[in-house]
Design an enzyme around this catalytic site. Structure first.
Site, PDB file in Angstrom:
ATOM      1  N   ASN A 187     -68.130  10.061  34.698  1.00  0.00           N
ATOM      2  CA  ASN A 187     -68.135  11.510  34.707  1.00  0.00           C
ATOM      3  C   ASN A 187     -67.079  11.958  33.695  1.00  0.00           C
ATOM      4  O   ASN A 187     -65.902  11.662  33.860  1.00  0.00           O
ATOM      5  CB  ASN A 187     -67.826  12.027  36.111  1.00  0.00           C
TER       6      ASN A 187
ATOM      7  N   ASP B 144     -67.287  21.430  39.945  1.00  0.00           N
ATOM      8  CA  ASP B 144     -68.244  20.373  39.597  1.00  0.00           C
ATOM      9  C   ASP B 144     -69.483  20.455  40.472  1.00  0.00           C
ATOM     10  O   ASP B 144     -70.584  20.186  40.018  1.00  0.00           O
ATOM     11  CB  ASP B 144     -67.592  18.997  39.736  1.00  0.00           C
TER      12      ASP B 144
ATOM     13  N   CYS C 152     -76.400  14.392  42.051  1.00  0.00           N
ATOM     14  CA  CYS C 152     -76.633  15.824  42.199  1.00  0.00           C
ATOM     15  C   CYS C 152     -78.071  16.137  41.759  1.00  0.00           C
ATOM     16  O   CYS C 152     -78.804  15.252  41.306  1.00  0.00           O
ATOM     17  CB  CYS C 152     -75.629  16.613  41.351  1.00  0.00           C
TER      18      CYS C 152
ATOM     19  N   GLU D 206     -74.131   9.695  35.665  1.00  0.00           N
ATOM     20  CA  GLU D 206     -75.496   9.228  35.469  1.00  0.00           C
ATOM     21  C   GLU D 206     -76.039   9.668  34.112  1.00  0.00           C
ATOM     22  O   GLU D 206     -76.713   8.906  33.425  1.00  0.00           O
ATOM     23  CB  GLU D 206     -76.414   9.747  36.589  1.00  0.00           C
TER      24      GLU D 206
ATOM     25  N   HIS E 280     -72.107  14.253  33.625  1.00  0.00           N
ATOM     26  CA  HIS E 280     -71.961  13.507  34.872  1.00  0.00           C
ATOM     27  C   HIS E 280     -72.141  12.024  34.553  1.00  0.00           C
ATOM     28  O   HIS E 280     -72.684  11.668  33.504  1.00  0.00           O
ATOM     29  CB  HIS E 280     -72.990  13.969  35.895  1.00  0.00           C
TER      30      HIS E 280
ATOM     31  N   CYS F  87     -78.745  15.160  38.021  1.00  0.00           N
ATOM     32  CA  CYS F  87     -78.876  13.719  37.796  1.00  0.00           C
ATOM     33  C   CYS F  87     -80.124  13.166  38.487  1.00  0.00           C
ATOM     34  O   CYS F  87     -80.799  12.294  37.937  1.00  0.00           O
ATOM     35  CB  CYS F  87     -77.606  13.015  38.255  1.00  0.00           C
TER      36      CYS F  87
ATOM     37  N   SER G 244     -73.770   9.871  45.505  1.00  0.00           N
ATOM     38  CA  SER G 244     -75.154  10.329  45.568  1.00  0.00           C
ATOM     39  C   SER G 244     -75.417  11.363  44.471  1.00  0.00           C
ATOM     40  O   SER G 244     -74.655  12.316  44.322  1.00  0.00           O
ATOM     41  CB  SER G 244     -75.432  10.937  46.951  1.00  0.00           C
TER      42      SER G 244
END
Length: 149
Positions: A43, A146, A83, A56, A54, A86, A81
């Site tokens: 991130n 965020d 968002c 991912e 982010h 992503c 997990s």
């Protein structure tokens, strides 16, 4: 945790630690295809003053342009997990397997991923939970930003 999950999840966890060490949010990710790490991301929202960096997204960008079948045969490892943004990228690229370190600090969109056939494994890794929880407690304003809160 299976040996493969342990091996590849540790890459995502180390990326999260690097993100923390560089002054960012401790979230890391890696993309694995045919038992090979093809991309690693952290991130970088703070470091790059970015709204989309982010872990991912950074991971997918670092993996470079791949063939559709590569994505469909891949596993994305991420410490938190995903968002909605992503999760959307995961669905867009048709990534079929996602291994998540934890969803206690942020529920994310793993249920959405499951609902459309993505194989989701949630590890609830204690080290990841503690690292993220400690960071959030010290950086609540940044975390709320965020998360869109």
């Amino acid at each position: 945790m299976s040996l493969d999950h342990e091996k590849f999840y540790s890459v995502a966890f180390r990326a999260a630690q690097k993100g923390l060490e560089s002054g960012g949010i401790p979230i890391g990710s890696c993309l694995v295809i045919d038992n090979k790490v093809c991309g690693i991301g952290i991130n970088k929202r703070i470091q790059c003053d970015s709204v989309i960096k982010h872990a991912e997204m950074d991971c997918l960008e670092n993996a470079g342009r791949l063939r559709g079948n590569d994505y469909r045969n891949s596993t994305l490892y991420t410490t938190l997990s995903p968002c909605m943004m992503c999760a959307g990228a995961i669905l867009f690229y048709r990534i079929k397997n996602v291994v998540i370190g934890e969803n206690k600090n942020s529920v994310g969109e793993h249920e959405l991923l499951k609902s459309v056939g993505v194989n989701v494994t949630i590890l609830q890794d204690t080290n990841t939970i503690n690292m993220m929880s400690e960071w959030i407690s010290k950086n609540e304003n940044i975390w709320n930003e965020d998360c869109g809160n």
